[in-house]
Design a protein around this motif. Structure first.
Motif, short mmCIF file in Angstrom:
data_model
loop_
_atom_site.label_atom_id
_atom_site.label_comp_id
_atom_site.label_asym_id
_atom_site.label_seq_id
_atom_site.Cartn_x
_atom_site.Cartn_y
_atom_site.Cartn_z
N GLY A 231 0.85 -1.19 0.00
CA GLY A 231 0.00 0.00 0.00
C GLY A 231 0.88 1.24 0.00
N ASP A 232 0.90 1.97 -1.07
CA ASP A 232 0.07 1.72 -2.24
C ASP A 232 0.86 2.07 -3.49
OD1 ASP A 232 -1.40 3.34 0.07
OD2 ASP A 232 -0.59 4.71 -1.41
N LEU A 233 1.23 0.99 -4.16
CA LEU A 233 2.04 1.11 -5.37
C LEU A 233 1.21 1.39 -6.61
CD1 LEU A 233 4.44 -1.91 -4.75
CD2 LEU A 233 4.93 0.51 -4.37
N GLY A 234 -0.07 1.07 -6.56
CA GLY A 234 -0.89 1.21 -7.75
C GLY A 234 -0.47 0.20 -8.81
N PHE A 235 -0.98 0.38 -10.02
CA PHE A 235 -0.69 -0.57 -11.10
C PHE A 235 0.76 -0.49 -11.53
CE2 PHE A 235 -0.25 -1.56 -15.62
CZ PHE A 235 -0.74 -2.86 -15.65
N THR A 236 1.25 0.71 -11.77
CA THR A 236 2.62 0.88 -12.27
C THR A 236 3.63 0.36 -11.27
OG1 THR A 236 1.96 2.83 -13.54
CG2 THR A 236 4.31 2.54 -13.11
N GLY A 237 3.49 0.75 -10.00
CA GLY A 237 4.42 0.31 -8.99
C GLY A 237 4.38 -1.18 -8.73
N SER A 238 3.20 -1.77 -8.81
CA SER A 238 3.07 -3.21 -8.59
C SER A 238 3.79 -4.00 -9.68
CB SER A 238 1.60 -3.62 -8.54
OG SER A 238 0.95 -3.05 -7.42
N GLN A 239 3.66 -3.55 -10.92
CA GLN A 239 4.37 -4.23 -12.02
C GLN A 239 5.88 -4.13 -11.84
OE1 GLN A 239 2.66 -6.09 -14.34
NE2 GLN A 239 0.94 -5.53 -13.01
N LEU A 240 6.34 -2.96 -11.39
CA LEU A 240 7.78 -2.79 -11.14
C LEU A 240 8.24 -3.66 -9.99
CD1 LEU A 240 8.07 1.08 -11.56
CD2 LEU A 240 9.00 -0.66 -13.09
N LEU A 241 7.40 -3.80 -8.96
CA LEU A 241 7.75 -4.67 -7.83
C LEU A 241 7.94 -6.10 -8.29
CD1 LEU A 241 8.05 -5.38 -4.82
CD2 LEU A 241 5.55 -5.49 -4.69
N TYR A 242 7.03 -6.60 -9.14
CA TYR A 242 7.16 -7.97 -9.65
C TYR A 242 8.50 -8.14 -10.38
CZ TYR A 242 2.07 -7.99 -8.92
OH TYR A 242 0.81 -7.89 -8.40
N GLU A 243 8.83 -7.18 -11.23
CA GLU A 243 10.07 -7.27 -12.00
C GLU A 243 11.29 -7.23 -11.09
OE1 GLU A 243 10.26 -4.40 -15.14
OE2 GLU A 243 8.21 -4.80 -15.83
N LEU A 244 11.28 -6.36 -10.10
CA LEU A 244 12.41 -6.26 -9.19
C LEU A 244 12.59 -7.54 -8.37
CD1 LEU A 244 11.89 -2.60 -7.92
CD2 LEU A 244 13.87 -3.43 -9.21
N MET A 245 11.50 -8.10 -7.87
CA MET A 245 11.61 -9.32 -7.07
C MET A 245 12.13 -10.49 -7.91
SD MET A 245 10.77 -8.73 -3.89
CE MET A 245 10.45 -10.37 -3.24
N GLU A 246 11.68 -10.57 -9.15
CA GLU A 246 12.11 -11.66 -10.03
C GLU A 246 13.54 -11.46 -10.50
OE1 GLU A 246 7.68 -12.73 -11.81
OE2 GLU A 246 9.13 -11.67 -13.05
N ASN A 247 13.88 -10.24 -10.94
CA ASN A 247 15.20 -9.99 -11.50
C ASN A 247 16.30 -9.97 -10.44
OD1 ASN A 247 13.99 -9.77 -14.01
ND2 ASN A 247 13.90 -7.54 -13.96
N GLU A 248 15.98 -9.43 -9.26
CA GLU A 248 17.00 -9.29 -8.22
C GLU A 248 17.13 -10.54 -7.35
OE1 GLU A 248 19.05 -6.68 -7.81
OE2 GLU A 248 18.17 -5.72 -9.59
N HIS A 249 16.00 -11.25 -7.14
CA HIS A 249 16.02 -12.34 -6.16
C HIS A 249 15.46 -13.66 -6.69
CE1 HIS A 249 16.87 -9.02 -3.48
NE2 HIS A 249 15.70 -8.47 -3.77
N GLY A 250 14.92 -13.66 -7.89
CA GLY A 250 14.33 -14.87 -8.44
C GLY A 250 13.07 -15.30 -7.71
N ILE A 251 12.34 -14.34 -7.14
CA ILE A 251 11.14 -14.63 -6.35
C ILE A 251 9.91 -14.09 -7.08
CG2 ILE A 251 9.92 -14.21 -4.18
CD1 ILE A 251 12.66 -13.93 -2.83
N ASP A 252 8.91 -14.93 -7.25
CA ASP A 252 7.66 -14.54 -7.91
C ASP A 252 6.57 -14.39 -6.85
OD1 ASP A 252 5.46 -14.12 -9.48
OD2 ASP A 252 5.59 -16.00 -10.59
N ILE A 253 6.06 -13.17 -6.67
CA ILE A 253 5.01 -12.94 -5.65
C ILE A 253 3.65 -12.66 -6.29
CG2 ILE A 253 6.70 -12.06 -4.00
CD1 ILE A 253 5.56 -9.24 -4.59
N ARG A 254 3.55 -12.79 -7.60
CA ARG A 254 2.33 -12.38 -8.30
C ARG A 254 1.08 -13.07 -7.75
NH1 ARG A 254 3.57 -9.91 -13.46
NH2 ARG A 254 5.83 -9.95 -13.84
N ASN A 255 1.17 -14.36 -7.46
CA ASN A 255 -0.01 -15.11 -7.03
C ASN A 255 -0.43 -14.81 -5.60
OD1 ASN A 255 -0.19 -16.40 -9.52
ND2 ASN A 255 1.10 -18.11 -8.87
N LYS A 256 0.44 -14.16 -4.84
CA LYS A 256 0.13 -13.86 -3.44
C LYS A 256 -0.04 -12.37 -3.18
CE LYS A 256 0.23 -18.04 -1.75
NZ LYS A 256 -0.92 -18.63 -1.02
N HIS A 257 0.24 -11.56 -4.13
CA HIS A 257 0.28 -10.11 -3.92
C HIS A 257 -1.01 -9.41 -4.32
CE1 HIS A 257 1.11 -5.92 -5.35
NE2 HIS A 257 1.70 -5.86 -4.19
#
Length: 333
Positions: A231-257
């Motif tokens: 709270g609260d990244l909105g659409f743009t920030g949420s998409q960036l969060l997914y990319e950062l988690m995957e690219n930096e740590h190899g973690i996918d949170i899409r199904n739980k976020h």
């Protein structure tokens, strides 16, 4: 209390025994309308200014939370609150007549998580009862950070709509309710974002850092949670969060976020661009919709990571970047 890395664990978890989330007319037309404790059709709240209207809304949320916890203001040891207005005046005017020892906080849109975190620490340190709260108002925030409403400026797709709303929670050392098992205080992240109409981009790196560090410190995975709520990244920030988690740590949170800024409005029908923002966004959503779902048993383990853009009218006018921060709170039934 014990600390591992950036995360604080409570041996005797403080308990949220009462809460309330209230909102304005536009928010009451969104998907979460049935869960708000009050929807105010008149967002001036009968006051002479939008700033005082915001204070009245926060005062209402605090009184409702105290009532829901079946206590009185005299039972509260401390109240922790903040908002987006200069010198946190929204909170000051909201609580000045309650005669409760007050601690003012500024965490921008992360203030709900910050107030819950510090409130839990106070209770763990010996306080019996603490109230945490926060608020925002579309009209007061627009006037302070962007342009007067009369200007009628065009919003880019990345812009977010400041929520008119407030949330409050009562934290006690014992009782029935939602347990605060652990908290993580975030560090400030600055990737050089200067666009005040793209706060999602400014805050996403802080969300990524705090969520990853919490998972690391607790030795858990996204699958261990029913919901990872920002709270609260909105659409743009949420998409960036997914990319950062995957690219930096190899973690996918899409199904739980999910994100409070995406939940509070219908993006396609309500013309809010990238979604909701403001202290009152995560505050009102958490203290109404999320806590009610947890009490019903629909959610049992929620990682709440509220994000904040640490900007001011002065820093923006001087062309400075927008640092971001995120604090995390683990809530369990």
């Amino acid at each position: 209390m014990n600390i591992n890395g950036r995360t604080i664990f409570f041996d005797n978890p403080p308990v949220i025994t009462g809460s309330a989330g209230v909102c304005g007319k536009k928010e009451g037309e969104g998907p979460l309308a049935e869960d708000f404790d009050a929807i105010f059709e008149d967002t001036t709240m009968g006051q002479q200014s939008y700033e005082l209207a915001e204070s009245a809304m926060l005062h209402d949320a605090i009184i409702r939370a105290i009532s829901n916890a079946q206590i009185s203001p005299t039972d509260v040891n401390f109240i922790l609150s903040g908002d987006l207005l200069d010198q946190c005046m929204g909170s000051a005017f909201a609580i000045k007549d309650l005669e409760i020892p007050s601690i003012g906080l500024f965490g921008a849109c992360s203030t709900m998580a910050l107030s819950l975190s510090l409130g839990a620490m106070l209770v763990d340190g010996g306080a019996d009862c603490v109230v945490a709260g926060t608020s925002s108002h579309f009209c007061s925030s627009e006037r302070q950070f962007r342009f007067p409403l009369e200007y009628g400026g065009q919003r880019p797709p990345t812009a977010q709509w400041t929520v008119t709303g407030a949330g409050s929670a009562v934290i006690k050392s014992s009782g029935d309710g939602i347990k605060i098992k652990s908290v993580s205080i975030g560090t400030i992240c600055d990737l050089g974002i200067t666009d005040a109409n793209n706060m999602g981009a400014a805050m996403a790196p802080a969300a990524e850092k705090t969520i990853y560090e919490f998972l690391r410190d607790t030795k858990t995975r996204p699958a261990d949670y029913d919901l990872i709520l920002t709270g609260d990244l909105g659409f743009t920030g949420s998409q960036l969060l997914y990319e950062l988690m995957e690219n930096e740590h190899g973690i996918d949170i899409r199904n739980k976020h999910n994100d409070c800024g995406l939940m509070i409005y219908n993006l396609k029908e309500q013309d809010v661009n990238s979604g909701g923002s403001g202290c009152g966004c995560s505050g009102s959503v958490l203290c109404s919709h999320i806590i009610k779902r947890m009490k019903k048993g629909n959610l049992k383990k929620v990682l709440f990571a509220a994000t904040g853009a640490l900007m001011s009218p002065t820093s923006s006018k001087q062309g400075n970047p927008i640092p971001g921060i995120a604090h995390a709170v683990l809530l369990e039934v």
